[in-house]
Design an enzyme around this catalytic site. Sequence first.
Site, short mmCIF file in Angstrom:
data_model
loop_
_atom_site.label_atom_id
_atom_site.label_comp_id
_atom_site.label_asym_id
_atom_site.label_seq_id
_atom_site.Cartn_x
_atom_site.Cartn_y
_atom_site.Cartn_z
N CYS A 102 0.84 -1.20 0.00
CA CYS A 102 0.00 0.00 0.00
C CYS A 102 0.87 1.25 0.00
CB CYS A 102 -0.92 0.02 1.22
SG CYS A 102 -1.91 1.53 1.32
N ASN A 204 -0.19 -7.81 -11.00
CA ASN A 204 -1.19 -6.80 -10.64
C ASN A 204 -0.79 -5.46 -11.24
OD1 ASN A 204 -1.90 -4.86 -7.73
ND2 ASN A 204 -3.44 -5.63 -9.13
#
Length: 331
Positions: A102, A204
């Site tokens: 993150c 991703n």
Amino acid sequence: MAKIDNIDLGEFPLLLAPMEDVSDPPFRALCKEYGADMVYTEFISSEGLIRDAAKSVMKLDIYEKERPVGIQIFGANLESMLRSVEIVEKTKPDIIDINFGCPVKKVVSKGAGAGILKDVDLMVKLTEAMVKKTNLPITVKTRLGWDHDSIKIYEVAERLQDVGCKAISIHGRTRAQMYKGEADWKPIAEVKNNPRMHIPVFGNGDVDTPEKAVLMRDEYGLDGAMIGRASIGSPWFFKAVKHYFETGTHCEPPSLVERVDIARRHLQMSIDWKGEKLGVFETRRHYTNYFKGIPHFKEYRMKMVTSDHAKDVFATFDEVEDKFADYEFVE
């Protein structure tokens, strides 16, 4: 075939990425219905869990229809992470995933999320300790590195595997990039092609068309695709990708009537799970994509995203169905 420990995900699985205020049980259920092979919860603060913070604890809710499901936690304090594992185990997820990716400042500033990319030794130490703490498979989601000059994902992936990590999902950007520019899948492919690697390597970042999913599978040789932003307001994206895999053609996009039905169900499930106020508020981000492309739609979109009461949003859905029932969406 991609397997996480003893969990068989099939050939080139599509995984719903953990997204804050998006990957909640109602949305996960819809994505599962439309073809997601595995789903992850929103990322959950280990510190919040051990303090019994209501918002963190609520994110532990999982349902049988979602399985296999992974609960994702983040933190940088070893003791807190280990205590949070004990809490997470009680909800019986299929997997515990560690967020080492993150990029948000409030997370990074505490040394968690992508912040830990500055300290690979700690990253490995946390993973190893968590593997030893639980019998559940531990997986990791991370980024290429902190910035362009510190990309060590090849080494990092090896070390995480060596301490017991069962799969790794890699976002093709550095923390410095945030979500800007294009994701670079080449370093992810290098990790996958490392002869020492034997755990699944999922890609991703920027998988926003069926063609890109095919590219990730066939040209980059990855084990699966983790899909995030492309699914927001489009839970049927997983179905579209799978149809393309099977036929090489695009499937018909959902009709207006289907979209209204999905939006209604999404809102009702959200209300049932988190109450009217939050349910109405937290589904708003999906409506733009649910009805993307309809001309002269602004008036209705504004009603959807500004109404505070469920009855008003449902009434707007009825209006939309009546007025635009014959509109044909183009893929």
